[in-house]
Enzyme design. Sequence first.
Site, PDB file in Angstrom:
ATOM      1  N   MET A   1       0.847  -1.199   0.000  1.00  0.00           N
ATOM      2  CA  MET A   1       0.000   0.000   0.000  1.00  0.00           C
ATOM      3  C   MET A   1       0.885   1.253   0.000  1.00  0.00           C
ATOM      4  O   MET A   1       0.408   2.360   0.251  1.00  0.00           O
ATOM      5  CB  MET A   1      -0.945  -0.016   1.202  1.00  0.00           C
ATOM      6  CG  MET A   1      -1.888  -1.233   1.174  1.00  0.00           C
ATOM      7  SD  MET A   1      -3.491  -0.947   1.961  1.00  0.00           S
ATOM      8  CE  MET A   1      -3.004  -0.561   3.639  1.00  0.00           C
TER       9      MET A   1
ATOM     10  N   HIS B   1       9.335  -3.141   3.579  1.00  0.00           N
ATOM     11  CA  HIS B   1       9.019  -3.241   2.148  1.00  0.00           C
ATOM     12  C   HIS B   1      10.288  -3.453   1.326  1.00  0.00           C
ATOM     13  O   HIS B   1      10.315  -4.272   0.396  1.00  0.00           O
ATOM     14  CB  HIS B   1       8.350  -1.954   1.645  1.00  0.00           C
ATOM     15  CG  HIS B   1       7.028  -1.638   2.274  1.00  0.00           C
ATOM     16  ND1 HIS B   1       6.852  -0.591   3.158  1.00  0.00           N
ATOM     17  CD2 HIS B   1       5.807  -2.225   2.138  1.00  0.00           C
ATOM     18  CE1 HIS B   1       5.576  -0.546   3.528  1.00  0.00           C
ATOM     19  NE2 HIS B   1       4.924  -1.524   2.931  1.00  0.00           N
TER      20      HIS B   1
ATOM     21  N   GLN C   1     -10.613  -2.910   1.458  1.00  0.00           N
ATOM     22  CA  GLN C   1     -10.168  -3.620   2.664  1.00  0.00           C
ATOM     23  C   GLN C   1     -10.224  -2.732   3.903  1.00  0.00           C
ATOM     24  O   GLN C   1      -9.822  -3.155   4.986  1.00  0.00           O
ATOM     25  CB  GLN C   1      -8.771  -4.219   2.470  1.00  0.00           C
ATOM     26  CG  GLN C   1      -7.624  -3.232   2.500  1.00  0.00           C
ATOM     27  CD  GLN C   1      -6.303  -3.896   2.159  1.00  0.00           C
ATOM     28  OE1 GLN C   1      -6.088  -4.361   1.050  1.00  0.00           O
ATOM     29  NE2 GLN C   1      -5.390  -3.946   3.114  1.00  0.00           N
TER      30      GLN C   1
ATOM     31  N   GLY D   1       5.268  -9.904   4.198  1.00  0.00           N
ATOM     32  CA  GLY D   1       5.927  -9.815   5.502  1.00  0.00           C
ATOM     33  C   GLY D   1       5.140 -10.553   6.571  1.00  0.00           C
ATOM     34  O   GLY D   1       3.918 -10.600   6.545  1.00  0.00           O
TER      35      GLY D   1
ATOM     36  N   SER E   1       6.076  -0.384  10.275  1.00  0.00           N
ATOM     37  CA  SER E   1       4.741  -0.275   9.709  1.00  0.00           C
ATOM     38  C   SER E   1       4.550   1.145   9.198  1.00  0.00           C
ATOM     39  O   SER E   1       5.007   2.104   9.831  1.00  0.00           O
ATOM     40  CB  SER E   1       3.691  -0.582  10.784  1.00  0.00           C
ATOM     41  OG  SER E   1       2.412  -0.161  10.350  1.00  0.00           O
ATOM     42  N   SER E   2       3.874   1.271   8.071  1.00  0.00           N
ATOM     43  CA  SER E   2       3.580   2.618   7.557  1.00  0.00           C
ATOM     44  C   SER E   2       2.765   3.399   8.566  1.00  0.00           C
ATOM     45  O   SER E   2       2.864   4.622   8.653  1.00  0.00           O
ATOM     46  CB  SER E   2       2.817   2.525   6.228  1.00  0.00           C
ATOM     47  OG  SER E   2       3.536   1.707   5.319  1.00  0.00           O
ATOM     48  N   ARG E   3       1.963   2.697   9.342  1.00  0.00           N
ATOM     49  CA  ARG E   3       1.115   3.376  10.334  1.00  0.00           C
ATOM     50  C   ARG E   3       1.904   3.919  11.523  1.00  0.00           C
ATOM     51  O   ARG E   3       1.368   4.724  12.287  1.00  0.00           O
ATOM     52  CB  ARG E   3      -0.002   2.431  10.809  1.00  0.00           C
ATOM     53  CG  ARG E   3      -1.083   2.194   9.767  1.00  0.00           C
ATOM     54  CD  ARG E   3      -2.271   1.428  10.333  1.00  0.00           C
ATOM     55  NE  ARG E   3      -3.393   1.370   9.403  1.00  0.00           N
ATOM     56  CZ  ARG E   3      -3.669   0.343   8.591  1.00  0.00           C
ATOM     57  NH1 ARG E   3      -2.893  -0.731   8.586  1.00  0.00           N
ATOM     58  NH2 ARG E   3      -4.714   0.379   7.782  1.00  0.00           N
TER      59      ARG E   3
END
Lengths: 305, 305
Positions: free
Chosen positions: B33, B40, B64, B150, B188-190
């Site tokens: 994403m 990544h 999603q 992952g 995590s991107s978050r």
Amino acid sequence: MHSVKILSTVAETKEIIKQIKNEGRTIGFVPTMGFFHEGHLELMRRSIKECGETFVSIFVNPIQFGPNEDLSKYPRDLSRDSAMAEKTGVKYIFHPQAAEMYPEGFQTSVKAGALAEDFCGALRPGHFDGVCTVVAKLFNIITPDLAYFGMKDYQQLAVIEKMTEDLNMSVKIVKCETVREKDGLAMSSRNSYLTAGEREIAPAIKENIEFARNAVIEMAAKPGGTLLEKLIEGRKLDLIRRGFKSVDYFKIADAKTLKEIPDLDGLRRCSTIFIAAAAVLGKTRLIDNSVFDIKKIKGPRRNYQ
Amino acid sequence: MHSVKILSTVAETKEIIKQIKNEGRTIGFVPTMGFFHEGHLELMRRSIKECGETFVSIFVNPIQFGPNEDLSKYPRDLSRDSAMAEKTGVKYIFHPQAAEMYPEGFQTSVKAGALAEDFCGALRPGHFDGVCTVVAKLFNIITPDLAYFGMKDYQQLAVIEKMTEDLNMSVKIVKCETVREKDGLAMSSRNSYLTAGEREIAPAIKENIEFARNAVIEMAAKPGGTLLEKLIEGRKLDLIRRGFKSVDYFKIADAKTLKEIPDLDGLRRCSTIFIAAAAVLGKTRLIDNSVFDIKKIKGPRRNYQ
């Protein structure tokens, strides 16, 4: 003369497919539930003509049958089928057992959308999800360039074509005309259930669809016209009068959306029409349909009331 | 130096894939994403090492996300992402708009099964169906030989691997270790949502999973032992005590079935264990997990209460 090879495992089939792809040959695919008739053979002949290699699958897919449907009595005859397929020039039949397709722990499915809601979808809950799931599996195993389906199961064809489009599958769906008996009855493996008496009555389903088709073409062409409900009611009554036990549906719809056309205005706004019927004769459920472009049709028209 | 090519349409991407296949090269695929981090990049490096050509997709998949989730604020930065991907040697990024993936009339979906029921699936209804649907589409577009995921999103990985198996897809799913910050926080991107204060607290999720992991290994090895509920309760309390707002779940499960392990007997019957947690820190929901073979683990053990 070559003999047809029956493949029962996914692994072996994928291996053969890989070799054919490596040779740069295209793959045609005819998915079936077996018990072949001329309709199936026509699909095979067309695939053989258009593709480098043709695969036929024979699999009576349990997950597309409802609990009270004819899964166990569905006609099966592999040796007859393989002889018939071989005669048309087919070299490979994929014929897995249910446990090969749905091993223990199987849980992922493909869910059909709006096109599956009405017609057979409304009467057979989960049927088209079962069809989509097995066809997605078969497409992933066979990886065909072209896949051949008969127009007799038009809703199935529309749902599968939509699936390939929505899920970006690379296979092209080829629509093939319904093959009919001399008296017009659409060929179907389920016709084998009919008694001699029922077999004589059976063409009434096709005749009533024809009648409605001619009526609809005439209605669209001139102002006024009989109400669609009245036309449909007449067709249902005729089927019952001629010996059908019940009519599951008799509907006039837009062939693109499979949404029922409510009135004459709707009819005139529509370009391709789908008239379809499902009706029960004795213990056998028969379906048939007609798809036509209402603006291009010319030719003899019948009177209707 | 080559530059990365951004592909925005399915048609163009399929055309390039076709050429690569014709050259007989294998295809590796890293679906993402976007808003890349070292996790990544590790997936990309591994794909580049193992495959003839690597495709990365960047698509924040709307179907999603639930209605109250972070779809609109999910971090996006295509120019930063493409520069980072290019540095690892990636040549192709598939970056479609939502309308290219879900055009008007889109209606077919892939439905995940039992593996999607618990954990994040229980809290995010429809989430894994959305994941399966987009991944099935991406697999059909890219037709990868290998696809890299992952372990941080372990349930997602298990659901996707099951989908490929159930639907007979030919892609092999490659599981890659979670990449962590120096203090143990799973990348995590978050994590970009976290304030400086929250960022300091965040590793508590990994630490509590580690704690439970050590406890479970010890319990399995000797008779008796603390109740699993007590262990879990302690971990949840610790997260709250250290500043997490709430704990969505903290569970010990069989890594194969993703079914929660009810007691110590169940633990001892199990070979691969999955300990996973999801907890909310400020406005950010973090997840992490540990998967381990309980019979093979050796090494330092902590005390637990």
